[in-house]
Design a protein around this motif. Structure first.
Motif, PDB file in Angstrom:
ATOM      1  N   TRP A  39     -10.383  -3.889   1.561  1.00 25.17           N
ATOM      2  CA  TRP A  39     -10.400  -2.647   2.338  1.00 25.17           C
ATOM      3  C   TRP A  39     -11.037  -2.853   3.705  1.00 25.17           C
ATOM      4  CZ3 TRP A  39      -7.328   1.150   2.061  1.00 25.17           C
ATOM      5  CH2 TRP A  39      -6.768   1.536   0.842  1.00 25.17           C
ATOM      6  N   ASP A  58      -3.060   2.608  -6.253  1.00 25.28           N
ATOM      7  CA  ASP A  58      -3.906   2.431  -5.083  1.00 25.28           C
ATOM      8  C   ASP A  58      -4.648   1.105  -5.208  1.00 25.28           C
ATOM      9  OD1 ASP A  58      -3.700   4.928  -3.497  1.00 25.28           O
ATOM     10  OD2 ASP A  58      -4.466   5.861  -5.331  1.00 25.28           O
ATOM     11  N   ILE A  59      -4.854   0.456  -4.090  1.00 32.86           N
ATOM     12  CA  ILE A  59      -5.704  -0.735  -4.102  1.00 32.86           C
ATOM     13  C   ILE A  59      -7.096  -0.276  -4.510  1.00 32.86           C
ATOM     14  CG2 ILE A  59      -6.665  -2.628  -2.742  1.00 32.86           C
ATOM     15  CD1 ILE A  59      -4.235  -2.299  -0.851  1.00 32.86           C
ATOM     16  N   ASP A  96       2.179   5.245  -8.158  1.00 28.95           N
ATOM     17  CA  ASP A  96       0.878   5.906  -8.090  1.00 28.95           C
ATOM     18  C   ASP A  96      -0.249   4.864  -8.177  1.00 28.95           C
ATOM     19  OD1 ASP A  96      -0.765   8.089  -7.737  1.00 28.95           O
ATOM     20  OD2 ASP A  96      -0.999   8.450  -9.888  1.00 28.95           O
ATOM     21  N   ARG A 107       0.829  -1.215   0.000  1.00 27.29           N
ATOM     22  CA  ARG A 107       0.000   0.000   0.000  1.00 27.29           C
ATOM     23  C   ARG A 107       0.863   1.263   0.000  1.00 27.29           C
ATOM     24  NH1 ARG A 107      -2.286   3.621   3.310  1.00 27.29           N
ATOM     25  NH2 ARG A 107      -1.240   2.807   5.172  1.00 27.29           N
ATOM     26  N   ASP A 112       6.042   4.974   7.470  1.00 32.42           N
ATOM     27  CA  ASP A 112       5.950   4.987   6.010  1.00 32.42           C
ATOM     28  C   ASP A 112       7.287   5.320   5.365  1.00 32.42           C
ATOM     29  OD1 ASP A 112       3.313   4.518   6.526  1.00 32.42           O
ATOM     30  OD2 ASP A 112       2.548   6.367   5.604  1.00 32.42           O
ATOM     31  N   LYS A 142       2.004   3.115  -3.914  1.00 30.92           N
ATOM     32  CA  LYS A 142       1.443   4.461  -4.055  1.00 30.92           C
ATOM     33  C   LYS A 142       2.558   5.477  -4.303  1.00 30.92           C
ATOM     34  CE  LYS A 142      -1.471   7.857  -3.943  1.00 30.92           C
ATOM     35  NZ  LYS A 142      -2.377   8.098  -5.107  1.00 30.92           N
ATOM     36  N   LYS A 143       3.644   5.362  -3.553  1.00 28.96           N
ATOM     37  CA  LYS A 143       4.744   6.314  -3.645  1.00 28.96           C
ATOM     38  C   LYS A 143       5.433   6.275  -4.998  1.00 28.96           C
ATOM     39  CE  LYS A 143       8.090   9.075  -2.143  1.00 28.96           C
ATOM     40  NZ  LYS A 143       7.867  10.507  -1.809  1.00 28.96           N
TER      41      LYS A 143
END
Length: 256
Positions: free
Chosen positions: A222, A213-214, A211, A203, A241, A207-208
């Motif tokens: 979720w 997202d689940i 880019d 996650r 993080d 994302k980092k």
């Protein structure tokens, strides 16, 4: 190197007799980039969670891998975290350590953590490998992204499918969507200790650097993550993080 002591009583732990002597348990895990706080290591977090859920008194020592202290080199030569000292005996290999803890820290004093269903262990077995292939390649590589999404879809289907216990408890009505909190039911098990640290890494890092997202459509995934982040055993054992981002910085920079 930083040492912290934990003495938590798990939710499912049986009552203990005060006369019983606690074992001496020290878990050594990878330190973060500051050399002290918890570093990024899903296998370390896995054992951290297991000990917390067992409710045993234990100590956690973070090991700076850039300058491993001399006493640790003597204690566990050639061994990288995680490793364990149990009543003074060195235990290595995280899978063997987990098996040892499950067998040794057993009822009635400590809870069993094994899942009822083998599929709870199997369902997320490939997701981290697919993520690793995805992040190592260009973000525009749809092949690896589709492979990762396929594994998330498989996990989502499993989490949304009612387990036998839900069906039995509600035998007068048809249950089509599971409401359970975790992989195997409403209690955290070894299967969750294995999968949740990996999902947390995915996650943050995906994302980092991609880019990614689940997808919100994976409602089971979720629901699972939201329930997990409400549990101290998971939330408090997660690395920051920035630790995850720093770990994958060089990986992302090597992509073509």
């Amino acid at each position: 190197m930083k040492k912290s002591e934990f003495n938590f009583l798990g939710d499912d732990m049986a009552l203990r007799q005060d006369s019983e002597k606690e074992p001496s348990v020290e878990l050594f895990i990878k330190a973060g980039h500051d050399g002290e706080n918890v570093g990024n290591c899903p296998f370390c977090q896995r054992l951290f969670m297991v000990l917390w859920l067992k409710g045993v008194k234990f100590t956690v020592t973070t090991v700076d891998m850039r300058k491993k202290p001399a006493e640790l080199k003597e204690l566990a030569p050639g061994t990288n975290p995680p490793f364990l000292l149990y009543n003074g005996t060195l235990k290595t290999d995280f899978i063997k350590i987990e098996e040892f803890l499950e067998q040794t820290l057993a009822p009635p004093r400590y809870p069993h953590l094994s899942p009822l269903s083998k599929e709870s262990f199997d369902v997320g077995a490939d997701i981290f490998a697919k993520f690793s292939a995805f992040i190592k390649n260009s973000p525009n590589n749809t092949f690896h992204e589709k492979n990762l999404l396929r594994e998330f879809k498989r996990l989502d289907i499993y989490l949304n499918s009612p387990v036998p216990e839900e069906i039995n408890l509600n035998s007068r009505e048809t249950i089509t969507i599971s409401k359970r909190k975790f992989l195997d039911g409403d209690r955290l098990t070894l299967a969750d200790c294995n999968l949740l640290p990996k999902l947390h890494v995915i996650r943050i890092a995906a994302k980092k650097y991609c880019d990614f997202d689940i997808p919100a459509e994976f409602t089971g995934v979720w629901r699972y993550l939201q329930n997990a982040y409400q549990r101290e055993e998971f939330k408090q054992t997660c690395p920051a993080d920035i630790e995850i981002e720093k770990t994958y910085f060089s990986v992302a920079n090597k992509r073509k």
